[in-house]
Design an enzyme around this catalytic site. Structure first.
Site, short mmCIF file in Angstrom:
data_model
loop_
_atom_site.label_atom_id
_atom_site.label_comp_id
_atom_site.label_asym_id
_atom_site.label_seq_id
_atom_site.Cartn_x
_atom_site.Cartn_y
_atom_site.Cartn_z
N MET A 47 0.86 -1.20 0.00
CA MET A 47 0.00 0.00 0.00
C MET A 47 0.89 1.24 0.00
O MET A 47 0.47 2.32 0.42
CB MET A 47 -0.94 -0.03 1.21
CG MET A 47 -1.87 -1.23 1.15
SD MET A 47 -3.45 -0.98 1.96
CE MET A 47 -2.95 -0.79 3.64
N HIS B 255 9.61 -3.55 3.26
CA HIS B 255 9.19 -3.80 1.88
C HIS B 255 10.42 -4.11 1.00
O HIS B 255 10.38 -4.99 0.15
CB HIS B 255 8.48 -2.57 1.28
CG HIS B 255 7.18 -2.23 1.93
ND1 HIS B 255 6.98 -1.10 2.67
CD2 HIS B 255 6.00 -2.90 1.95
CE1 HIS B 255 5.74 -1.05 3.10
NE2 HIS B 255 5.12 -2.13 2.69
N SER C 74 6.88 -0.79 9.88
CA SER C 74 5.51 -0.64 9.40
C SER C 74 5.35 0.77 8.86
O SER C 74 5.96 1.72 9.38
CB SER C 74 4.55 -0.84 10.58
OG SER C 74 3.28 -0.31 10.26
N SER C 75 4.51 0.92 7.83
CA SER C 75 4.25 2.25 7.29
C SER C 75 3.61 3.13 8.36
O SER C 75 3.74 4.36 8.33
CB SER C 75 3.33 2.15 6.08
OG SER C 75 3.88 1.25 5.17
N ARG C 76 2.90 2.51 9.29
CA ARG C 76 2.23 3.28 10.34
C ARG C 76 3.22 3.91 11.32
O ARG C 76 2.87 4.86 12.02
CB ARG C 76 1.28 2.38 11.13
CG ARG C 76 0.08 1.97 10.32
CD ARG C 76 -0.62 0.82 10.98
NE ARG C 76 -1.62 0.28 10.07
CZ ARG C 76 -2.92 0.39 10.25
NH1 ARG C 76 -3.39 0.99 11.31
NH2 ARG C 76 -3.76 -0.10 9.38
N GLU D 220 5.90 -11.62 7.26
CA GLU D 220 5.29 -12.34 8.39
C GLU D 220 4.79 -11.40 9.49
O GLU D 220 4.19 -11.85 10.45
CB GLU D 220 6.29 -13.33 8.99
CG GLU D 220 6.48 -14.54 8.11
CD GLU D 220 7.35 -15.62 8.74
OE1 GLU D 220 8.03 -15.33 9.74
OE2 GLU D 220 7.34 -16.75 8.21
N LYS D 221 5.06 -10.10 9.35
CA LYS D 221 4.49 -9.18 10.35
C LYS D 221 2.97 -9.31 10.34
O LYS D 221 2.31 -9.30 11.37
CB LYS D 221 4.89 -7.72 10.11
CG LYS D 221 4.37 -6.83 11.23
CD LYS D 221 4.80 -5.41 11.10
CE LYS D 221 3.93 -4.64 10.16
NZ LYS D 221 2.56 -4.42 10.66
N ASP D 222 2.44 -9.44 9.12
CA ASP D 222 0.99 -9.69 8.98
C ASP D 222 0.81 -11.20 8.78
O ASP D 222 0.44 -11.66 7.71
CB ASP D 222 0.46 -8.91 7.78
CG ASP D 222 0.60 -7.41 7.99
OD1 ASP D 222 -0.06 -6.87 8.87
OD2 ASP D 222 1.44 -6.79 7.30
N ALA E 254 4.09 3.87 0.95
CA ALA E 254 4.81 4.31 2.16
C ALA E 254 5.89 3.27 2.47
O ALA E 254 5.99 2.74 3.58
CB ALA E 254 3.86 4.50 3.34
O1 PAF Z 1 -0.09 -5.75 3.69
C1 PAF Z 1 -0.52 -4.84 2.95
O2 PAF Z 1 0.13 -3.83 2.72
C2 PAF Z 1 -1.91 -4.97 2.33
O3 PAF Z 1 -2.77 -5.62 3.21
C3 PAF Z 1 -1.90 -5.65 0.96
C4 PAF Z 1 -1.44 -7.09 1.04
C5 PAF Z 1 -0.99 -4.88 0.02
C6 PAF Z 1 -3.31 -5.65 0.37
O4 PAF Z 1 -3.79 -4.35 0.20
#
Ligand code: PAF
Length: 281
Positions: free
Chosen positions: A29, A36, A186-188, A149-151, A31
Site C-alpha cells: 500500500m 518492503h 511498518s508504514s504506520r 510475516e508481520k501480517d 509508504a
Molecule cells: O499488507 C498490505 O500492505 C496490504 O494488506 C496488501 C497485502 C498490500 C493488500 O492491500
C-alpha cells in the site's frame, strides 16, 4: 523506473517475461520502508522481473479515518525502489480500474481463520485483503508473490485465497524486519511521535520475554504478564494479546507438546494501531 497505472500497459510490459522467465509480485500500500525493500530484494533474487504494486486498498479499512490518514507518497516510493538493482515495474492502478468498476469486497470463507484476532477487531478486513490480492494476482499473473510475516494472519489468508481462487502462484512468506530498537517496521510507524516510537519498543520486548518464558509459563500466566507490562505504560493501550495455534490461528488456552504456537499482539499508540507476532516454540 516506469509507473504503470493500468493493466493493459502493465501486461504489455510483462510480455517479454511471460515465456521462460519468472515474475515476482510484491503487493503493497506504498509508504515503503526497509521491510518492503527486503521483500523486493528476495523477489529480485528469485525472479527475472519484479512488480511492486502500490495501492491503498479502500475495502480493507474498517475505519474511514484510518484510510484517509494512511501515508501516501508515490514519488518517495519510486525513488526508494530506484535504489535497488534489477528489473522492477511499479503498478499503481486507480481503484475503479483495478476493481472493474465496482469497489466492493467479495465474501470469503477462509476456513475460519478470518474470524480470529485481526478478523475479530477489524470487521470485513480480510474480505477486503482477499479481494484486492485476488485482483492484483489476476492482473499481474506472477510466478510468486511475497508477503511479510508481520501480517502473519494475512499471509495465511492469502495462502487460503490462492487455494479458493485456484491461482497458480507460489506464496512466499518473509521474516519480519525490525528497527534497531526491535520495533517491527511498518508504514504506520511514520505516524508515531518520538515518545510513542520509544514507548512502542515495549511491544517486541514483551514478545521476546514471553518467548523466553513460554516453556515454563502457562498460557494464562503469559496473558497476565503481557497485560501487566502494558498497564504500566502510559503511551500504549493493549488491544489484544493471544497465544494461538500456528495452523488454525485459534486462541490457545492450554499448551500441547505436539503443537506449534505463535504470540500475536495489537497495541494502540494514540490513534496508531500497531501489530506484531513471534514464534514461541
Ligand atoms: O499488507 C498490505 O500492505 C496490504 O494488506 C496488501 C497485502 C498490500 C493488500 O492491500
Amino acid at each position: 523506473m516506469i509507473v504503470y497505472n493500468d493493466r493493459g500497459s502493465l501486461s504489455k510490459a510483462l510480455l517479454p517475461f511471460r515465456l521462460h522467465k519468472k515474475i515476482g509480485l510484491i503487493p503493497t500500500m506504498g509508504a515503503l520502508h526497509n521491510g518492503h525493500l527486503a521483500l523486493v530484494k528476495q523477489a529480485l533474487e528469485d525472479n527475472d522481473c519484479v512488480v511492486v504494486s502500490i495501492f491503498v486498498n479502500p475495502t480493507q479499512f474498517d475505519k474511514e479515518a484510518d484510510l484517509i490518514k494512511y501515508p501516501r507518497n508515490l514519488n518517495l516510493d519510486v525513488n526508494l525502489l530506484a535504489t535497488l538493482e534489477g528489473t522492477i515495474l511499479i503498478y499503481a492502478p486507480e481503484a475503479i480500474q483495478l476493481y472493474h468498476g465496482n469497489i466492493s469486497s467479495n465474501n470469503y470463507s477462509f476456513g475460519n481463520i478470518e474470524n480470529e484476532m485481526e478478523g475479530k477487531y477489524r470487521k470485513g478486513h480480510f474480505d477486503g485483503v482477499g479481494t484486492v490480492v485476488n485482483l492484483l494476482l489476476r492482473d499481474v499473473e506472477p510466478n510468486s508473490a511475497y508477503f511479510g510475516e508481520k501480517d502473519f494472519q494475512q499471509l495465511q489468508i492469502v495462502r487460503k485465497l490462492v487455494e479458493i481462487e485456484k491461482l497458480a502462484v507460489e506464496i512466499v512468506g518473509c521474516p519480519i524486519v525490525r528497527e534497531e530498537s526491535g520495533l517491527a517496521m511498518s508504514s504506520r510507524n511514520k505516524r508515531l511521535s518520538a515518545v510513542q516510537l520509544e514507548a512502542a519498543t515495549l511491544i517486541n520486548k514483551t514478545l521476546l520475554e514471553v518467548q523466553q518464558k513460554f516453556q515454563h509459563l502457562s498460557i494464562s500466566k503469559c496473558n497476565a504478564l503481557v497485560e501487566e507490562r502494558f498497564l504500566k505504560n502510559n503511551h500504549l493501550t493493549l488491544e489484544y494479546f493471544e497465544v494461538a495455534n500456528v495452523k488454525t490461528l485459534k486462541t490457545a488456552k492450554h499448551k500441547f507438546s505436539n503443537k506449534d504456537y505463535r504470540a500475536f499482539i495489537a497495541v494502540f499508540a494514540g490513534q496508531v494501531r500497531l501489530i506484531d507476532n513471534i514464534a514461541l516454540n
